[in-house]
Design a protein around this motif. Structure first.
Motif, PDB file in Angstrom:
ATOM      1  N   THR A   5       0.670  -1.294  -0.030  1.00  5.60           N
ATOM      2  CA  THR A   5       0.013  -0.011   0.062  1.00  5.60           C
ATOM      3  C   THR A   5       0.969   1.263   0.096  1.00  5.60           C
ATOM      4  N   ILE A   6       1.869   1.217   0.758  1.00  7.63           N
ATOM      5  CA  ILE A   6       2.621   2.429   0.896  1.00  7.63           C
ATOM      6  C   ILE A   6       3.526   2.539  -0.585  1.00  7.63           C
ATOM      7  N   CYS A   7       3.927   1.717  -1.104  1.00 10.34           N
ATOM      8  CA  CYS A   7       4.585   1.780  -2.492  1.00 10.34           C
ATOM      9  C   CYS A   7       3.482   2.135  -3.380  1.00 10.34           C
ATOM     10  N   ASN A   8       2.484   1.461  -3.334  1.00 13.61           N
ATOM     11  CA  ASN A   8       1.597   1.737  -4.679  1.00 13.61           C
ATOM     12  C   ASN A   8       0.662   2.873  -4.593  1.00 13.61           C
ATOM     13  N   GLU A   9       0.312   3.377  -3.129  1.00 11.67           N
ATOM     14  CA  GLU A   9      -0.710   4.539  -3.125  1.00 11.67           C
ATOM     15  C   GLU A   9      -0.405   5.557  -2.424  1.00 11.67           C
ATOM     16  N   PHE A  10       0.757   5.723  -1.576  1.00 13.15           N
ATOM     17  CA  PHE A  10       0.854   6.888  -0.777  1.00 13.15           C
ATOM     18  C   PHE A  10       1.397   8.000  -1.566  1.00 13.15           C
ATOM     19  N   GLY A  11       2.374   7.881  -2.608  1.00 12.44           N
ATOM     20  CA  GLY A  11       2.748   9.140  -3.258  1.00 12.44           C
ATOM     21  C   GLY A  11       4.174   9.628  -2.707  1.00 12.44           C
ATOM     22  N   ASN A  39      -0.564  10.799   0.172  1.00  9.66           N
ATOM     23  CA  ASN A  39      -1.750  10.196   0.440  1.00  9.66           C
ATOM     24  C   ASN A  39      -1.907   9.403   1.706  1.00  9.66           C
ATOM     25  N   GLY A  40      -1.292   9.618   2.312  1.00 10.91           N
ATOM     26  CA  GLY A  40      -1.316   8.713   3.861  1.00 10.91           C
ATOM     27  C   GLY A  40      -0.200   9.323   4.646  1.00 10.91           C
ATOM     28  N   ARG A  41      -0.109   8.564   5.921  1.00 15.03           N
ATOM     29  CA  ARG A  41       0.887   8.613   6.814  1.00 15.03           C
ATOM     30  C   ARG A  41       0.991   7.496   7.625  1.00 15.03           C
ATOM     31  N   ILE A  42       2.377   7.477   7.909  1.00 13.04           N
ATOM     32  CA  ILE A  42       2.548   6.057   8.870  1.00 13.04           C
ATOM     33  C   ILE A  42       3.469   6.572  10.174  1.00 13.04           C
ATOM     34  N   ALA A  78      15.504  12.526   1.008  1.00 13.70           N
ATOM     35  CA  ALA A  78      14.156  11.777   0.821  1.00 13.70           C
ATOM     36  C   ALA A  78      12.835  12.306   0.445  1.00 13.70           C
ATOM     37  N   LEU A  79      12.825  13.738   0.536  1.00 14.66           N
ATOM     38  CA  LEU A  79      11.676  14.447   0.369  1.00 14.66           C
ATOM     39  C   LEU A  79      10.992  14.579  -1.082  1.00 14.66           C
ATOM     40  N   GLU A  80      10.038  14.606  -1.572  1.00 14.77           N
ATOM     41  CA  GLU A  80       9.515  14.453  -2.748  1.00 14.77           C
ATOM     42  C   GLU A  80       9.567  13.188  -3.661  1.00 14.77           C
ATOM     43  N   ARG A  81      10.275  12.215  -2.861  1.00 13.79           N
ATOM     44  CA  ARG A  81      10.428  10.686  -3.569  1.00 13.79           C
ATOM     45  C   ARG A  81       9.422  10.003  -3.159  1.00 13.79           C
ATOM     46  N   GLU A  82       8.899   9.094  -4.017  1.00 17.03           N
ATOM     47  CA  GLU A  82       8.267   7.972  -3.614  1.00 17.03           C
ATOM     48  C   GLU A  82       8.984   6.601  -2.973  1.00 17.03           C
TER      49      GLU A  82
END
Length: 136
Positions: A5-11, A39-42, A78-82
């Motif tokens: 989910t993190i890899c495919n949906e969070f951006g 699109n999310g937070r962890i 890492a900012l602005e990277r998926e």
């Protein structure tokens, strides 16, 4: 939180919040780290009784100081990277005591690999780099 989910949906990564408690009077202990994406937070929380890392969708219950650390290394890289890859890290006792993230948008810009480990009841952050020793 499922790594897929993190890899495919969070951006892309937008902010990183460190949750600290007062430590030995000189330094504060990082007890939770919040990664905020498009699109999310962890939340990554240190479990002091077992030195495991818990992956949650809510902040820690302990009263603590919350500070944005996005401008500090390694997060500024890492900012602005998926997230390209996510690894859960197990120790020899089969406890999940860490998580590793690979942040990358394109092969040309390279990847940033960050490892979160629980050591002595707090989260310690490492940058993972490739060895350039070709004799290995």
């Amino acid at each position: 939180m499922e790594p897929k989910t993190i890899c495919n949906e969070f951006g892309s990564l937008k902010d990183v919040i460190g949750h600290f408690i007062e430590g030995d009077g000189i330094t504060n202990m990082l007890i939770s780290l919040e990664l905020i994406f498009e699109n999310g937070r962890i939340f990554h929380e240190a479990i002091p009784e077992t030195d495991e890392i818990a992956i949650k969708s809510m902040p820690p219950e302990d009263a603590c100081i919350a500070v944005s650390v996005k401008d500090m290394e390694p997060w500024s890289f890492a900012l602005e990277r998926e997230v390209l890859w996510v690894w859960d890290l197990y120790n020899q006792g089969r406890y999940v005591d860490g998580r590793q993230y690979s942040f990358c948008n394109t092969v040309a810009e390279g990847e940033v690999i960050v490892q979160l480990m629980v050591v002595a009841s707090q989260i310690v952050i490492y940058i993972v780099t490739e060895s350039h020793n070709k004799r290995l």
